[in-house]
Design a protein around this motif. Sequence first.
Motif, PDB file in Angstrom:
ATOM      1  N   LYS A 147     -11.902  -3.648   2.668  1.00 44.71           N
ATOM      2  CA  LYS A 147     -11.550  -2.944   1.434  1.00 44.71           C
ATOM      3  C   LYS A 147     -10.091  -2.493   1.467  1.00 44.71           C
ATOM      4  CE  LYS A 147     -13.039   0.888  -1.535  1.00 44.71           C
ATOM      5  NZ  LYS A 147     -14.021   1.990  -1.698  1.00 44.71           N
ATOM      6  N   ARG A 150      -7.750  -5.509   1.029  1.00 38.86           N
ATOM      7  CA  ARG A 150      -7.744  -6.065  -0.324  1.00 38.86           C
ATOM      8  C   ARG A 150      -6.573  -5.529  -1.134  1.00 38.86           C
ATOM      9  NH1 ARG A 150     -12.035  -4.669  -4.166  1.00 38.86           N
ATOM     10  NH2 ARG A 150     -13.029  -3.656  -2.392  1.00 38.86           N
ATOM     11  N   ASP A 151      -6.229  -4.274  -0.919  1.00 33.75           N
ATOM     12  CA  ASP A 151      -5.113  -3.670  -1.651  1.00 33.75           C
ATOM     13  C   ASP A 151      -3.770  -4.272  -1.257  1.00 33.75           C
ATOM     14  OD1 ASP A 151      -6.850  -2.015  -3.007  1.00 33.75           O
ATOM     15  OD2 ASP A 151      -6.597  -0.325  -1.628  1.00 33.75           O
ATOM     16  N   TYR A 152      -3.731  -4.966  -0.120  1.00 38.85           N
ATOM     17  CA  TYR A 152      -2.505  -5.609   0.348  1.00 38.85           C
ATOM     18  C   TYR A 152      -2.560  -7.129   0.201  1.00 38.85           C
ATOM     19  CZ  TYR A 152      -1.100  -1.112   2.296  1.00 38.85           C
ATOM     20  OH  TYR A 152      -0.733   0.202   2.445  1.00 38.85           O
TER      21      TYR A 152
END
Length: 271
Positions: A147, A150-152
Amino acid sequence: MKQLQECVVIPATHNMKFGLVTYLWGKDWDLPTLIANCEKAGYAGVEVRTEHAHGVEASLTPGQRALVKQRFANSPVTCVGYGSNYEYHSPDPAILRKNIEGTKEYVKLCYDIGATGLKVKPNNLPKEVPPEKTIAQIAASLNEVGKFARDYGQMIRVEVHGTLTQQLPNMKLIFDQVTEPNVRICWNGNDADLLPPGLEANFNMVSKWIGDTTHIRGIKIVDYPYEELFRLFAGIKYNGWILLEATATHDDTIVAMKEQLALFNAIIAKL
């Protein structure tokens, strides 16, 4: 009676790319030398490994990270990712947390240097803990770091590794509980892949979770059915990396790298 239609077999498509893991071959090269030698050998990509001479580590400053990214951008060699030793099986909560937080720091590094993912691994099922508890802990940890990654825009590549966790039924039990779509399996070319019910059945057991990296120990260096493996990959239209993680030593590593690429190309040509 209806006329039988001619059966047309459509071949599987794939775009497998060959590269290097700096496990032993390349571990003593600084970054410019590593990139230059991959160019000489015709390798399209490299997974840089932790604590090796090229020094791609989370301790790099923003400027140093930008330089690493630029070195690869100026080269035909792709920085596939980073090979870490982070693992999530420890029954000690402090050790587990240290591995999770360390993973997150290296996810940031991968983003900064232009890579696409971080390799991690399960490494054990401690005897003093019920296996199902450790398996659930590993999966939960992978979901947490997945999770975050995912932001990167990064993938968490879970190497099939460890005496017990490299067994494909155990990897399946882990991934049955993984919910993050960017957490994927990195096939590792282990002898355990050949345990009953055999390579094809073990491959099919986890194939839906296979990501974009595969490690091999060397074509004709070890006794492993790579031709069969690559046929299985072609069957799932694998478009990822085949990364050489050889342990055999050679007087001329560049020559040995070229030989491996030639053997790989010869197998691919048959598919």
